[in-house]
Design an enzyme around this catalytic site. Sequence first.
Site, PDB file in Angstrom:
ATOM      1  N   GLU A  60      41.892  44.177  44.499  1.00  0.00           N
ATOM      2  CA  GLU A  60      40.719  44.583  45.013  1.00  0.00           C
ATOM      3  C   GLU A  60      40.636  45.041  46.282  1.00  0.00           C
ATOM      4  O   GLU A  60      39.924  46.212  46.731  1.00  0.00           O
ATOM      5  CB  GLU A  60      39.613  43.734  44.471  1.00  0.00           C
ATOM      6  CG  GLU A  60      39.621  43.558  42.751  1.00  0.00           C
ATOM      7  CD  GLU A  60      40.602  42.715  42.269  1.00  0.00           C
ATOM      8  OE1 GLU A  60      40.560  42.634  40.984  1.00  0.00           O
ATOM      9  OE2 GLU A  60      41.059  42.006  42.997  1.00  0.00           O
ATOM     10  N   GLN A  82      37.427  46.249  37.755  1.00  0.00           N
ATOM     11  CA  GLN A  82      37.491  45.992  36.319  1.00  0.00           C
ATOM     12  C   GLN A  82      36.326  45.164  35.844  1.00  0.00           C
ATOM     13  O   GLN A  82      35.887  45.290  34.768  1.00  0.00           O
ATOM     14  CB  GLN A  82      38.889  45.284  35.842  1.00  0.00           C
ATOM     15  CG  GLN A  82      39.237  45.360  34.454  1.00  0.00           C
ATOM     16  CD  GLN A  82      40.542  44.993  34.223  1.00  0.00           C
ATOM     17  OE1 GLN A  82      41.018  44.069  34.325  1.00  0.00           O
ATOM     18  NE2 GLN A  82      41.576  46.260  34.064  1.00  0.00           N
ATOM     19  N   PHE A  83      35.888  44.111  36.630  1.00  0.00           N
ATOM     20  CA  PHE A  83      34.564  43.515  36.167  1.00  0.00           C
ATOM     21  C   PHE A  83      34.098  43.240  37.852  1.00  0.00           C
ATOM     22  O   PHE A  83      34.587  42.814  38.676  1.00  0.00           O
ATOM     23  CB  PHE A  83      34.851  41.952  35.728  1.00  0.00           C
ATOM     24  CG  PHE A  83      35.436  42.309  34.254  1.00  0.00           C
ATOM     25  CD1 PHE A  83      34.449  42.245  33.236  1.00  0.00           C
ATOM     26  CD2 PHE A  83      36.754  42.450  33.846  1.00  0.00           C
ATOM     27  CE1 PHE A  83      34.979  42.166  31.894  1.00  0.00           C
ATOM     28  CE2 PHE A  83      37.236  42.596  32.666  1.00  0.00           C
ATOM     29  CZ  PHE A  83      36.258  42.570  31.529  1.00  0.00           C
ATOM     30  N   ALA A  84      32.766  43.192  37.614  1.00  0.00           N
ATOM     31  CA  ALA A  84      32.024  43.063  38.831  1.00  0.00           C
ATOM     32  C   ALA A  84      32.186  41.426  39.605  1.00  0.00           C
ATOM     33  O   ALA A  84      32.278  41.325  40.701  1.00  0.00           O
ATOM     34  CB  ALA A  84      30.496  42.973  38.501  1.00  0.00           C
ATOM     35  N   ASP A  85      32.757  40.578  38.828  1.00  0.00           N
ATOM     36  CA  ASP A  85      33.168  39.120  39.230  1.00  0.00           C
ATOM     37  C   ASP A  85      34.381  39.493  40.087  1.00  0.00           C
ATOM     38  O   ASP A  85      34.581  38.387  40.809  1.00  0.00           O
ATOM     39  CB  ASP A  85      33.407  38.346  38.060  1.00  0.00           C
ATOM     40  CG  ASP A  85      32.507  38.558  36.798  1.00  0.00           C
ATOM     41  OD1 ASP A  85      32.278  39.611  36.170  1.00  0.00           O
ATOM     42  OD2 ASP A  85      31.811  37.539  36.430  1.00  0.00           O
ATOM     43  N   TYR A  86      35.032  40.301  39.941  1.00  0.00           N
ATOM     44  CA  TYR A  86      36.396  40.495  40.771  1.00  0.00           C
ATOM     45  C   TYR A  86      36.281  41.282  41.995  1.00  0.00           C
ATOM     46  O   TYR A  86      37.061  41.489  42.681  1.00  0.00           O
ATOM     47  CB  TYR A  86      37.457  41.092  40.037  1.00  0.00           C
ATOM     48  CG  TYR A  86      37.783  40.234  38.656  1.00  0.00           C
ATOM     49  CD1 TYR A  86      37.672  38.967  38.626  1.00  0.00           C
ATOM     50  CD2 TYR A  86      38.408  40.835  37.813  1.00  0.00           C
ATOM     51  CE1 TYR A  86      37.840  38.177  37.317  1.00  0.00           C
ATOM     52  CE2 TYR A  86      38.551  40.389  36.536  1.00  0.00           C
ATOM     53  CZ  TYR A  86      38.350  38.956  36.241  1.00  0.00           C
ATOM     54  OH  TYR A  86      38.665  38.379  35.166  1.00  0.00           O
ATOM     55  N   PRO A  89      37.173  39.731  46.562  1.00  0.00           N
ATOM     56  CA  PRO A  89      38.150  40.081  47.403  1.00  0.00           C
ATOM     57  C   PRO A  89      38.040  41.242  48.119  1.00  0.00           C
ATOM     58  O   PRO A  89      38.550  41.563  49.304  1.00  0.00           O
ATOM     59  CB  PRO A  89      39.419  39.864  46.596  1.00  0.00           C
ATOM     60  CG  PRO A  89      39.030  39.203  45.474  1.00  0.00           C
ATOM     61  CD  PRO A  89      37.649  39.677  45.155  1.00  0.00           C
ATOM     62  N   HIS A 129      33.443  36.643  34.030  1.00  0.00           N
ATOM     63  CA  HIS A 129      33.284  37.917  33.339  1.00  0.00           C
ATOM     64  C   HIS A 129      31.865  38.311  33.176  1.00  0.00           C
ATOM     65  O   HIS A 129      31.637  39.439  32.274  1.00  0.00           O
ATOM     66  CB  HIS A 129      34.156  38.176  32.222  1.00  0.00           C
ATOM     67  CG  HIS A 129      35.534  37.890  32.521  1.00  0.00           C
ATOM     68  ND1 HIS A 129      36.128  36.651  32.539  1.00  0.00           N
ATOM     69  CD2 HIS A 129      36.527  39.035  32.438  1.00  0.00           C
ATOM     70  CE1 HIS A 129      37.292  36.755  32.530  1.00  0.00           C
ATOM     71  NE2 HIS A 129      37.881  38.062  32.695  1.00  0.00           N
TER      72      HIS A 129
END
Length: 337
Positions: A60, A82-86, A89, A129
Amino acid sequence: MASMTMIQALRSAMDVMLGRDDDVVIYGQDVGYFGGVFRCTEGLQAKHGRTRVFDAPINEGGIVGSAIGMAAYGLRPVVEVQFADYVYPAYDQIVSEAARLRYRSAGDFTAPITIRMPCGGGIYGGQTHSQSPEALFTHVCGIRTVMPSTPYDAKGLLIASIENNDPVIFLEPKRLYNGPFDGYPDRPVVPWSAHPASEVPEGHYTVPLDKAVVAREGKDLTVLTYGTMVFVSEAAAKESGVDAEIIDLRTLWPLDLPAVIASVKKTGRCVVVHEATRTSGFGAELAALVQEHCFYHLETPIERVAGWDTPYPHAQEWAYFAGPARVAAAFRRAMEA
């Protein structure tokens, strides 16, 4: 106009911009051949080519960092996390580089990048997620934060974001991808085709990045909300019998403060609803602004309904989710105080 899901509306927005502007490129994890984990970019690589729509490594920080470099050289990258949780970084790149580029270069460079990311719960995604990190971005000067609630707004806001010369955090409530959701997981899924906001023009149009909309007119109290909670609040209004005026913020920052003030002064009561964690959530800023600008018009204290101050639980999804029962209870407290 065509009836579209939010997925189709987002894809249409990217398709339109790829066709209109050769500087637009789209990339991220699995967004090329695979079409994205939620299929938002399905078919775009086949139509526009692998130099315009392509895959990126699972990095990311690298995805956003490279987008900033591309933007400084004149491109308009649209990248997907891909997901806001990622996104964490990439947070340093967003805050220290993208958000500051115009300021630190005295306007010589800009960072016209759009960072798309699915957010929110309601799909049994668990703690990694299901997060709603919007408040982390509204705190940062130099970036815009957007969260649509309908297919019509999703397309218009995404096109406006891509055309904007500042970086935009574009959050997509994944529970709304295929239909409006009232907060009841045990009820049949309602398709977007049954909702008037699924009527979406096929060509180019924009929705302003600084204008809220009245999702439901009312006279008893004002609800300030966005994303999935627009529909949860509508369900709560129906079930509680409270004539709530629901303001869908659409763009969290810049905030349409005049619309907020006008509604609260009209009703004299305010309930703030969001899915994210309560403490230091964006609702705290909304409550502070209402207190600052509408104090002498308030009949009762401002209510907040939000997620709990815990990681998002998998097994207790619906105890965490700010559903209609919790929102309706806040409506009643506001009316009874």
